[in-house]
Motif scaffolding. Sequence first.
Motif, PDB file in Angstrom:
ATOM      1  N   ALA A 211      37.533  38.799  41.233  1.00  5.82           N
ATOM      2  CA  ALA A 211      36.541  39.628  41.919  1.00  5.82           C
ATOM      3  C   ALA A 211      35.726  40.474  40.948  1.00  5.82           C
ATOM      4  CB  ALA A 211      37.231  40.525  42.940  1.00  5.82           C
ATOM      5  N   VAL A 212      36.318  40.827  39.821  1.00  2.00           N
ATOM      6  CA  VAL A 212      35.620  41.648  38.824  1.00  2.00           C
ATOM      7  C   VAL A 212      34.355  40.958  38.334  1.00  2.00           C
ATOM      8  CG1 VAL A 212      35.821  42.678  36.528  1.00  2.00           C
ATOM      9  CG2 VAL A 212      37.743  42.802  38.121  1.00  2.00           C
ATOM     10  N   ASP A 213      34.354  39.636  38.300  1.00  2.00           N
ATOM     11  CA  ASP A 213      33.203  38.878  37.816  1.00  2.00           C
ATOM     12  C   ASP A 213      32.119  38.711  38.878  1.00  2.00           C
ATOM     13  OD1 ASP A 213      34.445  38.529  35.338  1.00  2.00           O
ATOM     14  OD2 ASP A 213      35.478  36.701  36.014  1.00  2.00           O
ATOM     15  N   TYR A 214      32.358  39.190  40.109  1.00  2.00           N
ATOM     16  CA  TYR A 214      31.402  39.029  41.204  1.00  2.00           C
ATOM     17  C   TYR A 214      31.168  40.387  41.878  1.00  2.00           C
ATOM     18  CZ  TYR A 214      32.398  34.017  40.728  1.00  2.00           C
ATOM     19  OH  TYR A 214      32.557  32.737  40.258  1.00  2.00           O
ATOM     20  N   PRO A 215      30.586  41.331  41.159  1.00  2.00           N
ATOM     21  CA  PRO A 215      30.431  42.681  41.717  1.00  2.00           C
ATOM     22  C   PRO A 215      29.542  42.734  42.951  1.00  2.00           C
ATOM     23  CG  PRO A 215      29.162  42.428  39.687  1.00  2.00           C
ATOM     24  CD  PRO A 215      30.030  41.222  39.790  1.00  2.00           C
ATOM     25  N   GLU A 216      28.691  41.724  43.139  1.00  2.00           N
ATOM     26  CA  GLU A 216      27.772  41.734  44.286  1.00  2.00           C
ATOM     27  C   GLU A 216      28.442  41.268  45.578  1.00  2.00           C
ATOM     28  OE1 GLU A 216      27.750  37.549  42.763  1.00  2.00           O
ATOM     29  OE2 GLU A 216      27.906  39.562  41.905  1.00  2.00           O
ATOM     30  N   VAL A 217      29.678  40.750  45.480  1.00  2.00           N
ATOM     31  CA  VAL A 217      30.405  40.239  46.650  1.00  2.00           C
ATOM     32  C   VAL A 217      31.556  41.183  46.975  1.00  2.00           C
ATOM     33  CG1 VAL A 217      31.753  38.327  47.605  1.00  2.00           C
ATOM     34  CG2 VAL A 217      29.808  37.842  46.089  1.00  2.00           C
ATOM     35  N   ARG A 218      31.603  41.649  48.211  1.00  2.00           N
ATOM     36  CA  ARG A 218      32.713  42.499  48.628  1.00  2.00           C
ATOM     37  C   ARG A 218      34.005  41.684  48.677  1.00  2.00           C
ATOM     38  NH1 ARG A 218      31.427  44.667  54.237  1.00  2.00           N
ATOM     39  NH2 ARG A 218      30.302  42.672  54.414  1.00  2.00           N
ATOM     40  N   HIS A 219      35.120  42.370  48.440  1.00  2.00           N
ATOM     41  CA  HIS A 219      36.391  41.668  48.406  1.00  2.00           C
ATOM     42  C   HIS A 219      37.469  42.500  49.069  1.00  2.00           C
ATOM     43  CE1 HIS A 219      40.316  40.973  46.135  1.00  2.00           C
ATOM     44  NE2 HIS A 219      40.168  39.914  46.915  1.00  2.00           N
ATOM     45  N   ASP A 220      38.219  41.876  49.991  1.00  2.00           N
ATOM     46  CA  ASP A 220      39.388  42.521  50.570  1.00  2.00           C
ATOM     47  C   ASP A 220      40.403  41.443  50.948  1.00  2.00           C
ATOM     48  OD1 ASP A 220      38.057  41.397  52.703  1.00  2.00           O
ATOM     49  OD2 ASP A 220      37.945  43.203  53.908  1.00  2.00           O
ATOM     50  N   ALA A 221      41.464  41.819  51.641  1.00  2.00           N
ATOM     51  CA  ALA A 221      42.516  40.876  52.004  1.00  2.00           C
ATOM     52  C   ALA A 221      43.087  41.267  53.357  1.00  2.00           C
ATOM     53  CB  ALA A 221      43.613  40.856  50.940  1.00  2.00           C
ATOM     54  N   ALA A 222      43.701  40.273  54.036  1.00  2.00           N
ATOM     55  CA  ALA A 222      44.301  40.516  55.344  1.00  2.00           C
ATOM     56  C   ALA A 222      45.535  39.636  55.494  1.00  2.00           C
ATOM     57  CB  ALA A 222      43.298  40.213  56.454  1.00  2.00           C
ATOM     58  N   TYR A 223      46.528  40.143  56.205  1.00  2.00           N
ATOM     59  CA  TYR A 223      47.713  39.341  56.491  1.00  2.00           C
ATOM     60  C   TYR A 223      47.358  38.285  57.540  1.00  2.00           C
ATOM     61  CZ  TYR A 223      50.047  43.253  54.199  1.00  2.00           C
ATOM     62  OH  TYR A 223      50.432  44.219  53.309  1.00  2.00           O
ATOM     63  N   VAL A 224      47.976  37.130  57.434  1.00  2.00           N
ATOM     64  CA  VAL A 224      47.583  36.000  58.270  1.00  2.00           C
ATOM     65  C   VAL A 224      47.797  36.286  59.756  1.00  2.00           C
ATOM     66  CG1 VAL A 224      49.837  34.845  58.035  1.00  2.00           C
ATOM     67  CG2 VAL A 224      47.784  33.497  58.562  1.00  2.00           C
ATOM     68  N   ASP A 225      48.849  37.008  60.120  1.00  2.00           N
ATOM     69  CA  ASP A 225      49.070  37.306  61.530  1.00  2.00           C
ATOM     70  C   ASP A 225      47.995  38.243  62.069  1.00  2.00           C
ATOM     71  OD1 ASP A 225      50.248  39.014  59.676  1.00  2.00           O
ATOM     72  OD2 ASP A 225      51.792  39.713  61.036  1.00  2.00           O
ATOM     73  N   ALA A 226      47.605  39.233  61.263  1.00  2.00           N
ATOM     74  CA  ALA A 226      46.527  40.132  61.665  1.00  2.00           C
ATOM     75  C   ALA A 226      45.198  39.378  61.758  1.00  2.00           C
ATOM     76  CB  ALA A 226      46.406  41.288  60.682  1.00  2.00           C
ATOM     77  N   MET A 227      44.976  38.422  60.856  1.00  2.00           N
ATOM     78  CA  MET A 227      43.744  37.642  60.900  1.00  2.00           C
ATOM     79  C   MET A 227      43.687  36.775  62.149  1.00  2.00           C
ATOM     80  SD  MET A 227      40.819  36.886  59.755  1.00  2.00           S
ATOM     81  CE  MET A 227      40.822  37.773  58.190  1.00  2.00           C
ATOM     82  N   ALA A 228      44.818  36.204  62.567  1.00  2.00           N
ATOM     83  CA  ALA A 228      44.837  35.413  63.794  1.00  2.00           C
ATOM     84  C   ALA A 228      44.392  36.265  64.979  1.00  2.00           C
ATOM     85  CB  ALA A 228      46.233  34.849  64.037  1.00  2.00           C
ATOM     86  N   LEU A 229      44.812  37.520  64.995  1.00  2.00           N
ATOM     87  CA  LEU A 229      44.384  38.445  66.041  1.00  2.00           C
ATOM     88  C   LEU A 229      42.899  38.755  65.930  1.00  2.00           C
ATOM     89  CD1 LEU A 229      44.908  40.552  68.306  1.00  2.00           C
ATOM     90  CD2 LEU A 229      45.532  42.157  66.489  1.00  2.00           C
ATOM     91  N   ASP A 230      42.440  39.077  64.732  1.00  2.00           N
ATOM     92  CA  ASP A 230      41.053  39.502  64.550  1.00  2.00           C
ATOM     93  C   ASP A 230      40.055  38.376  64.723  1.00  2.00           C
ATOM     94  OD1 ASP A 230      41.582  42.175  64.237  1.00  2.00           O
ATOM     95  OD2 ASP A 230      41.720  42.089  62.060  1.00  2.00           O
ATOM     96  N   LEU A 231      40.476  37.143  64.520  1.00  2.00           N
ATOM     97  CA  LEU A 231      39.559  36.029  64.774  1.00  2.00           C
ATOM     98  C   LEU A 231      39.273  35.879  66.264  1.00  2.00           C
ATOM     99  CD1 LEU A 231      40.621  33.205  62.270  1.00  2.00           C
ATOM    100  CD2 LEU A 231      38.593  34.673  62.209  1.00  2.00           C
ATOM    101  N   ILE A 232      40.147  36.427  67.096  1.00  2.00           N
ATOM    102  CA  ILE A 232      39.876  36.454  68.532  1.00  2.00           C
ATOM    103  C   ILE A 232      39.107  37.725  68.903  1.00  2.00           C
ATOM    104  CG2 ILE A 232      40.908  36.468  70.841  1.00  2.00           C
ATOM    105  CD1 ILE A 232      41.232  33.836  69.315  1.00  2.00           C
ATOM    106  N   ARG A 233      39.467  38.842  68.280  1.00  2.00           N
ATOM    107  CA  ARG A 233      38.846  40.132  68.629  1.00  2.00           C
ATOM    108  C   ARG A 233      37.443  40.293  68.082  1.00  2.00           C
ATOM    109  NH1 ARG A 233      41.530  45.413  67.359  1.00  2.00           N
ATOM    110  NH2 ARG A 233      41.598  44.563  65.236  1.00  2.00           N
TER     111      ARG A 233
END
Length: 358
Positions: free
Chosen positions: A209-231
Amino acid sequence: MNSYDIAVLAGDGIGPEVVEATLAVLRKVDARHSLGLGFTELRAGAFAYRDTGTDLSDEVFDRARKADAILLGAMGWPGIRHADGTELAPQITLRQRLDLFGGVRPIRAIPGVPLPLVDPRAAKIDFVILRESTEGLFFSKDKGVVTRDQAEETLRMTRGTSLRLARMAFDLAGQRARRLGRSGRVTLVDKANVFRAFAWLRQIFQEVAVDYPEVRHDAAYVDAMALDLIRRPWDFDLLPTENMFGDILSDLAAGLIGGMGFAPSADLGEGHAVFQPSHGTAPDIAGKGKANPTATILSAAMMLEWLAMRDAGDAMAEAAQEIRAAVDAAFSEGLRTADIGGTSGTAEATRAVLSALR
């Protein structure tokens, strides 16, 4: 005129039906733009295994490997399995043998296609799941140990492949940001709160990510992502993830845009690429002319774009965009395939897209 050799593996079930529809679309844009596409049809899959004893012969693999790109329909059949009970999956073999580590799964709402989410923001769903396609839990394919009292499979990720996946994720996010006129965002999907391997994977993505300062970067747990893909699926952009997680989330995400019949995919490596719909062989409708060819047609558009990026010329990219626009127009103008409650079969859907290629 350059000639581009496309290896065509139609496969099993509805595979030959959706591939036939896609070839009709490709031949039309080929004639219009003088793309120089040539198609070599090869046999692989479950029925090939039944008839010959192998689902992907060395001869077929070598021929496909030498092609400029590979277009695949769908492979596998419930009643044809290995002795251990697992289904035949030569598409996975292709990924592993050709080192196709980057599984690109675009999830985009198509105008006119009914969506399961009633929130009006659902019409703007447009994100990509980037599934690592050679390692993770799938590393254990055909290697699992099963005894009377215990079964064991091994998840494995390597630094080299993880670095390549991270760079592909940030590169794709940057490309999408420029094309869509918005900031790029990479959200790594993992299970770093439980498994050391995923905590390690987070560190690799943070390094890149350090080499791509113009792109935001974060992370999510897969179970939380399954929820958020619906929400709130409209909030996401580029979602890289491990092989098994990507396999599961790709199906969930396809449900957000109408189903597997609208979900194209590409498995990319550094020198080879396979393009195929995300769906399976659909034994319940195989041979009935009901299959939705959209995912395969859109996969072919991805193939033309990939060839354009490999110096095949702007005409390839233009043809890819025309195919996507034709699909959008066909559904906007009333096309309704059987998988979304309509009556249009494969042939009618193909005619609608061909007609919209004006």
